[in-house]
Design a protein around this motif. Structure first.
Motif, PDB file in Angstrom:
ATOM      1  N   MET A  40       0.839  -1.189   0.000  1.00  0.00           N
ATOM      2  CA  MET A  40       0.000   0.000   0.000  1.00  0.00           C
ATOM      3  C   MET A  40       0.880   1.246   0.000  1.00  0.00           C
ATOM      4  O   MET A  40       1.864   1.329   0.731  1.00  0.00           O
ATOM      5  CB  MET A  40      -0.921  -0.003   1.218  1.00  0.00           C
ATOM      6  CG  MET A  40      -1.964   1.113   1.218  1.00  0.00           C
ATOM      7  SD  MET A  40      -3.109   0.969   2.618  1.00  0.00           S
ATOM      8  CE  MET A  40      -4.064  -0.463   2.112  1.00  0.00           C
ATOM      9  N   LEU A  41       0.536   2.189  -0.858  1.00  0.00           N
ATOM     10  CA  LEU A  41       1.183   3.497  -0.892  1.00  0.00           C
ATOM     11  C   LEU A  41       0.213   4.502  -0.290  1.00  0.00           C
ATOM     12  O   LEU A  41      -0.837   4.787  -0.871  1.00  0.00           O
ATOM     13  CB  LEU A  41       1.540   3.867  -2.335  1.00  0.00           C
ATOM     14  CG  LEU A  41       2.114   5.266  -2.583  1.00  0.00           C
ATOM     15  CD1 LEU A  41       3.357   5.503  -1.746  1.00  0.00           C
ATOM     16  CD2 LEU A  41       2.421   5.455  -4.063  1.00  0.00           C
ATOM     17  N   HIS A  63       1.084   4.800 -14.077  1.00  0.00           N
ATOM     18  CA  HIS A  63      -0.171   5.355 -14.560  1.00  0.00           C
ATOM     19  C   HIS A  63       0.083   6.805 -14.913  1.00  0.00           C
ATOM     20  O   HIS A  63       0.718   7.536 -14.142  1.00  0.00           O
ATOM     21  CB  HIS A  63      -1.282   5.257 -13.513  1.00  0.00           C
ATOM     22  CG  HIS A  63      -2.648   5.526 -14.055  1.00  0.00           C
ATOM     23  ND1 HIS A  63      -3.077   6.789 -14.389  1.00  0.00           N
ATOM     24  CD2 HIS A  63      -3.675   4.682 -14.351  1.00  0.00           C
ATOM     25  CE1 HIS A  63      -4.314   6.721 -14.843  1.00  0.00           C
ATOM     26  NE2 HIS A  63      -4.702   5.460 -14.835  1.00  0.00           N
ATOM     27  N   GLU A  64      -0.398   7.226 -16.058  1.00  0.00           N
ATOM     28  CA  GLU A  64      -0.066   8.568 -16.543  1.00  0.00           C
ATOM     29  C   GLU A  64      -0.645   9.676 -15.668  1.00  0.00           C
ATOM     30  O   GLU A  64      -0.215  10.832 -15.769  1.00  0.00           O
ATOM     31  CB  GLU A  64      -0.532   8.756 -17.982  1.00  0.00           C
ATOM     32  CG  GLU A  64      -2.026   8.718 -18.194  1.00  0.00           C
ATOM     33  CD  GLU A  64      -2.394   8.976 -19.646  1.00  0.00           C
ATOM     34  OE1 GLU A  64      -2.886  10.095 -19.937  1.00  0.00           O
ATOM     35  OE2 GLU A  64      -2.176   8.083 -20.489  1.00  0.00           O
ATOM     36  N   ASN A  65      -1.607   9.349 -14.814  1.00  0.00           N
ATOM     37  CA  ASN A  65      -2.184  10.358 -13.926  1.00  0.00           C
ATOM     38  C   ASN A  65      -1.746  10.194 -12.480  1.00  0.00           C
ATOM     39  O   ASN A  65      -2.391  10.715 -11.571  1.00  0.00           O
ATOM     40  CB  ASN A  65      -3.709  10.325 -13.999  1.00  0.00           C
ATOM     41  CG  ASN A  65      -4.236  10.737 -15.352  1.00  0.00           C
ATOM     42  OD1 ASN A  65      -4.994  10.021 -15.980  1.00  0.00           O
ATOM     43  ND2 ASN A  65      -3.813  11.900 -15.824  1.00  0.00           N
ATOM     44  N   MET A  66      -0.649   9.478 -12.243  1.00  0.00           N
ATOM     45  CA  MET A  66      -0.146   9.275 -10.892  1.00  0.00           C
ATOM     46  C   MET A  66       1.328   9.659 -10.796  1.00  0.00           C
ATOM     47  O   MET A  66       2.113   9.331 -11.685  1.00  0.00           O
ATOM     48  CB  MET A  66      -0.309   7.812 -10.461  1.00  0.00           C
ATOM     49  CG  MET A  66      -1.728   7.368 -10.279  1.00  0.00           C
ATOM     50  SD  MET A  66      -1.805   5.669  -9.637  1.00  0.00           S
ATOM     51  CE  MET A  66      -3.574   5.394  -9.664  1.00  0.00           C
ATOM     52  N   GLU A  67       1.666  10.330  -9.717  1.00  0.00           N
ATOM     53  CA  GLU A  67       3.056  10.692  -9.433  1.00  0.00           C
ATOM     54  C   GLU A  67       3.349  10.390  -7.974  1.00  0.00           C
ATOM     55  O   GLU A  67       2.462  10.476  -7.108  1.00  0.00           O
ATOM     56  CB  GLU A  67       3.323  12.178  -9.702  1.00  0.00           C
ATOM     57  CG  GLU A  67       3.166  12.609 -11.147  1.00  0.00           C
ATOM     58  CD  GLU A  67       4.293  12.098 -12.033  1.00  0.00           C
ATOM     59  OE1 GLU A  67       5.269  11.538 -11.505  1.00  0.00           O
ATOM     60  OE2 GLU A  67       4.204  12.294 -13.264  1.00  0.00           O
ATOM     61  N   TRP A 117       7.631   5.654 -12.377  1.00  0.00           N
ATOM     62  CA  TRP A 117       7.417   4.258 -11.988  1.00  0.00           C
ATOM     63  C   TRP A 117       6.833   4.132 -10.588  1.00  0.00           C
ATOM     64  O   TRP A 117       7.172   4.885  -9.677  1.00  0.00           O
ATOM     65  CB  TRP A 117       8.716   3.446 -12.098  1.00  0.00           C
ATOM     66  CG  TRP A 117       9.802   3.771 -11.098  1.00  0.00           C
ATOM     67  CD1 TRP A 117      10.856   4.614 -11.276  1.00  0.00           C
ATOM     68  CD2 TRP A 117       9.957   3.214  -9.786  1.00  0.00           C
ATOM     69  NE1 TRP A 117      11.660   4.643 -10.166  1.00  0.00           N
ATOM     70  CE2 TRP A 117      11.138   3.786  -9.234  1.00  0.00           C
ATOM     71  CE3 TRP A 117       9.240   2.297  -9.022  1.00  0.00           C
ATOM     72  CZ2 TRP A 117      11.590   3.469  -7.945  1.00  0.00           C
ATOM     73  CZ3 TRP A 117       9.686   1.988  -7.743  1.00  0.00           C
ATOM     74  CH2 TRP A 117      10.845   2.565  -7.222  1.00  0.00           C
ATOM     75  N   LEU A 118       5.950   3.161 -10.443  1.00  0.00           N
ATOM     76  CA  LEU A 118       5.414   2.757  -9.150  1.00  0.00           C
ATOM     77  C   LEU A 118       6.022   1.427  -8.735  1.00  0.00           C
ATOM     78  O   LEU A 118       6.265   1.183  -7.561  1.00  0.00           O
ATOM     79  CB  LEU A 118       3.889   2.659  -9.221  1.00  0.00           C
ATOM     80  CG  LEU A 118       3.158   3.977  -9.489  1.00  0.00           C
ATOM     81  CD1 LEU A 118       1.706   3.727  -9.883  1.00  0.00           C
ATOM     82  CD2 LEU A 118       3.231   4.889  -8.282  1.00  0.00           C
ATOM     83  N   LEU A 119       6.225   0.553  -9.729  1.00  0.00           N
ATOM     84  CA  LEU A 119       7.026  -0.657  -9.558  1.00  0.00           C
ATOM     85  C   LEU A 119       8.014  -0.716 -10.718  1.00  0.00           C
ATOM     86  O   LEU A 119       7.706  -0.260 -11.820  1.00  0.00           O
ATOM     87  CB  LEU A 119       6.176  -1.924  -9.567  1.00  0.00           C
ATOM     88  CG  LEU A 119       5.282  -2.223  -8.366  1.00  0.00           C
ATOM     89  CD1 LEU A 119       3.885  -1.701  -8.615  1.00  0.00           C
ATOM     90  CD2 LEU A 119       5.240  -3.721  -8.086  1.00  0.00           C
ATOM     91  N   LYS A 120       9.186  -1.266 -10.467  1.00  0.00           N
ATOM     92  CA  LYS A 120      10.159  -1.417 -11.553  1.00  0.00           C
ATOM     93  C   LYS A 120      10.905  -2.734 -11.391  1.00  0.00           C
ATOM     94  O   LYS A 120      11.149  -3.216 -10.288  1.00  0.00           O
ATOM     95  CB  LYS A 120      11.148  -0.254 -11.586  1.00  0.00           C
ATOM     96  CG  LYS A 120      12.087  -0.169 -10.400  1.00  0.00           C
ATOM     97  CD  LYS A 120      13.136   0.917 -10.595  1.00  0.00           C
ATOM     98  CE  LYS A 120      14.099   0.969  -9.398  1.00  0.00           C
ATOM     99  NZ  LYS A 120      15.182   1.946  -9.594  1.00  0.00           N
ATOM    100  N   THR A 159       6.527   2.533  -1.837  1.00  0.00           N
ATOM    101  CA  THR A 159       5.532   2.641  -0.758  1.00  0.00           C
ATOM    102  C   THR A 159       5.802   3.880   0.099  1.00  0.00           C
ATOM    103  O   THR A 159       5.428   3.933   1.254  1.00  0.00           O
ATOM    104  CB  THR A 159       5.563   1.390   0.144  1.00  0.00           C
ATOM    105  OG1 THR A 159       6.883   1.238   0.693  1.00  0.00           O
ATOM    106  CG2 THR A 159       5.187   0.144  -0.646  1.00  0.00           C
ATOM    107  N   GLY A 160       6.447   4.871  -0.502  1.00  0.00           N
ATOM    108  CA  GLY A 160       6.946   6.034   0.222  1.00  0.00           C
ATOM    109  C   GLY A 160       8.457   5.950   0.316  1.00  0.00           C
ATOM    110  O   GLY A 160       9.149   6.958   0.383  1.00  0.00           O
ATOM    111  N   THR A 161       8.957   4.748   0.335  1.00  0.00           N
ATOM    112  CA  THR A 161      10.373   4.427   0.186  1.00  0.00           C
ATOM    113  C   THR A 161      10.457   3.240  -0.781  1.00  0.00           C
ATOM    114  O   THR A 161       9.443   2.629  -1.110  1.00  0.00           O
ATOM    115  CB  THR A 161      11.038   4.054   1.532  1.00  0.00           C
ATOM    116  OG1 THR A 161      10.328   2.940   2.099  1.00  0.00           O
ATOM    117  CG2 THR A 161      10.998   5.225   2.504  1.00  0.00           C
TER     118      THR A 161
END
Length: 429
Positions: free
Chosen positions: A37-38, A108-112, A125-128, A149-151
């Motif tokens: 969870m982020l 996702h193009e609408n998430m940073e 990236w959220l996962l890589k 996840t914040g880190t």
């Protein structure tokens, strides 16, 4: 030799072109994300102001289909959660190859992950994946991935090809037609991996004759995240009593012995408490509602909806647990353990409390007393006077499996009967 060399070169070119065009790649995948969870992701862009949201990665579980190339590598876009086809209005997430870091990424193009440009992750990236030049996402998925996840943490994803080449790929429970499994009537799933759902399920802890019914029948039923949807209409937020427990959430949670009814299973910050019921905003919803039990990627959520709300949630082709805020609001009161079974039967369930104060899933309070004792069981008949309404003998839990009294994650302390406060329940704990 010359002609042989030309023939070999031509063959290699043909193979290369076919490979580039995806002839030898899986066109549709099922992706299962880690139970991470982020707490703070920024959602917006394209002229829309960013807002902070909580991202539960399994909300993005499901079908991903190949949609051309990106940086010379296949791009896989997220399909809708009802049938895996492309979204018409919703912008789905995607897997792409990021040349900046030589890795596959989920984004996702609408998430940073940050608003300051210098703090943003490469390719957002959220996962890589680990650094790789591998063309096949399925091969890359076998390694450890970084998850934000914040880190930066380390986890893994599961990627399954949804295509078949012979009957064994369909678990011998269907036919393979044009690389797609056509399942027998008594199976469902991309690879016919699931048995048919039970038409009615009843809570072991519940009071009265109330049951959750399948949205459809055993052959044709509505699915979200490739799982069946259950519901019960004409519910009331009134406190449970001996005269009408099946019309309140007591048909799932059980009945209180005190005058406050559901205050026994809730507190002033929870959905069915007296304070919430007397609050004008909440009472508008919980005075007349439907209960919907639906899968959200890795867990089953029990939520309340306004009258007719079930159809609004389950029937649109573009339902999504994240974008439809299944996690948010004061409407979700029930959550299962992590499970990837095709049915909610025999999964452990928990009440969700005080999420605003403790974050994540808040306090998860086990509904059943014995560890491993599932909340719901399959019901053959709705007649309370019929023997088939009783719980089957083979569903009796194994004795002496009481929950531990130490501070194990998200279990009730049997000595004090209080919940241990923990934001996230980990699978198997």
């Amino acid at each position: 030799y010359y002609f042989n060399g030309v023939a070999l070169l031509a063959g290699a070119i043909v193979v290369g072109v076919k490979q580039h065009n995806g002839s030898y790649r899986c066109k549709t995948l099922t992706v299962t994300f880690p139970e991470e969870m982020l707490e703070k992701v920024y959602v917006g862009g394209n002229g829309i102001a960013y807002e902070e949201r909580t991202l539960h990665y399994p909300s993005f579980d499901g079908v991903y289909y190949q949609d051309g190339l990106f940086n010379g590598f296949p791009r896989y876009r997220e399909g809708n959660k009802n049938d895996g086809s492309s979204f018409e209005q919703t912008i789905g997430a995607e897997f792409i190859y990021c040349k900046e870091i030589h890795a596959w990424v989920f984004r996702h193009e609408n998430m940073e992950t940050a608003l300051e440009e210098k703090k943003k992750n490469s390719c957002s990236w959220l996962l890589k994946s680990p650094a790789t030049y591998e063309f096949n996402l399925i091969e890359v998925a076998e390694g450890d991935w970084n998850v934000w996840t914040g880190t930066i943490g380390t986890s893994s994803i599961a990627v399954q090809c949804n295509e078949c080449w012979d009957i064994s790929d369909c678990n011998y429970m269907g036919k393979c037609v044009e690389n797609q499994c056509i399942c027998l009537d008594d199976r469902f799933g991309a690879l016919c991996e699931f048995e048919p759902p039970c038409p009615m399920i009843k809570s072991r802890a519940g009071s009265g004759c109330g049951v959750l019914s399948l949205d459809g029948d055993e052959k044709q039923f509505r699915k979200i995240y490739n799982r069946p949807v259950y519901f019960k209409d004409n519910m009331s937020g009134e406190y449970a009593s001996s005269s009408n427990p099946e019309n309140t959430v007591a048909f799932i949670l059980g009945q209180s012995s005190n005058d406050d009814g559901l205050d026994e299973v809730a507190n002033e910050k929870d959905l069915f408490s007296s304070q919430s019921y007397n609050n004008s905003k909440s009472s508008t919803v919980i005075s007349n509602y439907s209960v919907v039990l639906a899968y959200s990627g890795s867990r089953w959520y029990g939520s309340i909806m306004p009258p007719g709300g079930m159809s609004k949630v389950t029937k649109p082709l573009e339902y999504h647990a994240f974008w439809n805020s299944a996690y948010y609001g004061e409407r979700t009161f029930l959550i299962s353990q992590v499970t990837h079974d095709g049915s909610p039967e025999n999964s452990e369930f928990y009440q969700m409390r005080e999420r605003s104060e403790y974050g994540g899933y808040g306090i998860l309070v086990p509904i059943m007393d014995l560890e491993g004792e599932g909340l719901f069981y399959c019901l053959a008949d709705t007649d309370c006077n019929d023997e088939s309404f009783a719980e089957p003998d083979d569903a009796t839990p194994i004795p002496n499996q009481t929950r531990p009294t130490s501070n194990t994650t998200d279990v009730r302390n049997e000595t004090s009967n209080e919940a241990v406060k923990n934001p996230v329940l980990k699978d198997g704990e």
